[in-house]
Design an enzyme around this catalytic site. Structure first.
Site, mmCIF file in Angstrom:
data_model
loop_
_atom_site.group_PDB
_atom_site.id
_atom_site.type_symbol
_atom_site.label_atom_id
_atom_site.label_comp_id
_atom_site.label_asym_id
_atom_site.label_seq_id
_atom_site.Cartn_x
_atom_site.Cartn_y
_atom_site.Cartn_z
ATOM 1 C CG ASP A 191 -1.576 -20.442 0.098
ATOM 2 O OD1 ASP A 191 -0.823 -20.303 1.081
ATOM 3 O OD2 ASP A 191 -1.207 -20.969 -0.962
ATOM 4 C CE1 TYR A 222 -3.181 -2.867 0.127
ATOM 5 C CE2 TYR A 222 -3.708 -2.310 2.384
ATOM 6 C CZ TYR A 222 -3.912 -3.086 1.266
ATOM 7 O OH TYR A 222 -4.874 -4.069 1.280
ATOM 8 C CG ASP A 232 -12.259 -6.951 5.527
ATOM 9 O OD1 ASP A 232 -12.185 -6.473 6.673
ATOM 10 O OD2 ASP A 232 -12.286 -6.247 4.507
#
Length: 370
Positions: A222, A141, A250
């Site tokens: 994963d 980011y 999330d």
């Protein structure tokens, strides 16, 4: 005790849930004799509208002069067409960087009364209680260079960059948390592909001997994503880099039944912190009084505990939330397919505040709403 709190309601449902948070803070003030000075300021889309920037200097200064920050939510389709460098989300990324908030704590805890609200089996979600620690100021980011060669071009570049010291700070914070909980730390990376993840894993292993009582495991992201769904009880403290933490937290919200239940704390190395619910601005329900305010309320509890050292007060707020859920109070996001009375945002806050009062009577306000 007197504390100054910078209050940034932001966009969408931000103001609605923030109003509730301030009522809860006032109840704590009245009950314990504290003084909280509230200073409100703009951030995100509303700041773009009023100041032409998602993070005005006045807002940043108000935060720097305060003991903690409460944030509602930022963003919405209204600002989709503004230049990317002044999108509402840039205000959130900017304030984290400017205030040195390097670590985000996201508690993932299932309330017994809400096990039916999760889309997963009760046997999977019952008793889940862990914390995701997400690095906040580095990674993809913030990496440079970043480039898009025109809207119609076929090449875009983002850079995932970490300095060792950035990783060390957040990993050490995670070890400290694990040492005070169930003494297990899960570090999540993608070390089979990414150089930054290989460095991340090395840092974890270098710091681990300082915390000999903490069990350490490494998981590829994963694998961690799969285990969150079928074996979430195995986690105590999970630490990971910025983007992985954003996604995994999330995902983990589904364990609790709703994104609206999750609080978070963004911390630096002193007691200062920024506290916000994990949910977004939900423009589709803004102004309708339907928002779940409990993630914001629980963020207030985190502020009381982590920045102000008010453990008893934080426990009281959390206990009030748990009790009203136990008695059946639900906002629409928590009702799911169940045929139950649905409470508005303000009604939920009234229930929490009433529950915090001495000699609370079940026959009073709660009965009126149910």
């Amino acid at each position: 005790m007197k504390k100054q709190v910078a209050v940034l309601p932001g966009d969408g449902i931000g103001q609605e849930v923030m109003n509730g948070a301030l009522e809860v803070l006032k109840a704590v003030e009245d009950h314990y004799g504290h003084q909280f000075k509230v200073v409100q300021a703009d951030i995100g889309g509303v700041a773009i509208d009023h100041h032409g920037t998602p993070l005005p200097k006045e807002t940043l200064e108000a935060c720097k002069q305060s003991d903690a920050v409460l944030l509602g939510a930022v963003g919405g389709p209204k600002w989709n067409d503004v230049p990317v460098e002044i999108r509402p989300e840039k205000g959130l990324l900017g304030i984290r960087k400017e205030l040195g908030l390097f670590g985000n704590l996201r508690p993932i805890k299932t309330f017994e009364a809400l096990v039916d609200a999760s889309p997963l089996k009760q046997s999977v979600v019952q008793g889940v209680d862990f914390i995701i620690v997400r690095e906040l100021t580095g990674g993809l980011y913030f990496g440079e260079p970043r480039e898009r060669r025109g809207k119609n071009q076929e090449v875009a570049v983002d850079t995932l960059r970490y300095e060792k010291k950035e990783i060390e700070k957040v990993v050490r914070k995670a070890f400290e948390l694990a040492s005070k909980r169930r003494k297990k730390l899960t570090s999540v990376d993608k070390a089979n592909v990414l150089e930054s993840s290989r460095m991340w894993r090395e840092v974890v292993d270098q710091i681990a001997p300082e915390y000999p009582d903490v069990e350490v495991e490494h998981l590829l992201v994963d694998v961690a994503a799969m285990k969150l769904i079928y074996q979430p009880n195995q986690f105590d403290v999970m630490v990971t880099e910025n983007m992985f933490g954003d996604i995994l937290s999330d995902e983990a919200s589904m364990l609790t039944g709703s994104l609206g239940m999750l609080p978070s704390a963004s911390l630096r190395e002193d007691d200062f912190g920024l506290y916000e619910p994990v949910h977004g601005s939900a423009p589709d329900i803004a102004g309708k009084g339907q928002a779940n305010p409990l993630g914001m309320v629980l963020s207030v509890a985190m502020m009381l505990r982590h920045s102000f050292g008010m453990k008893e007060e934080a426990d009281m707020v959390e206990a009030a939330v748990e009790e009203i859920l136990r008695t059946g109070a639900r906002t629409a996001d928590l009702a799911g397919n169940q045929i139950v009375p649905v409470s508005k945002t303000k009604e939920m806050i009234d229930l929490v505040v009433e529950q915090m009062k001495p000699n609370y009577a079940m026959s009073g306000i709660l009965a009126a709403y149910l």
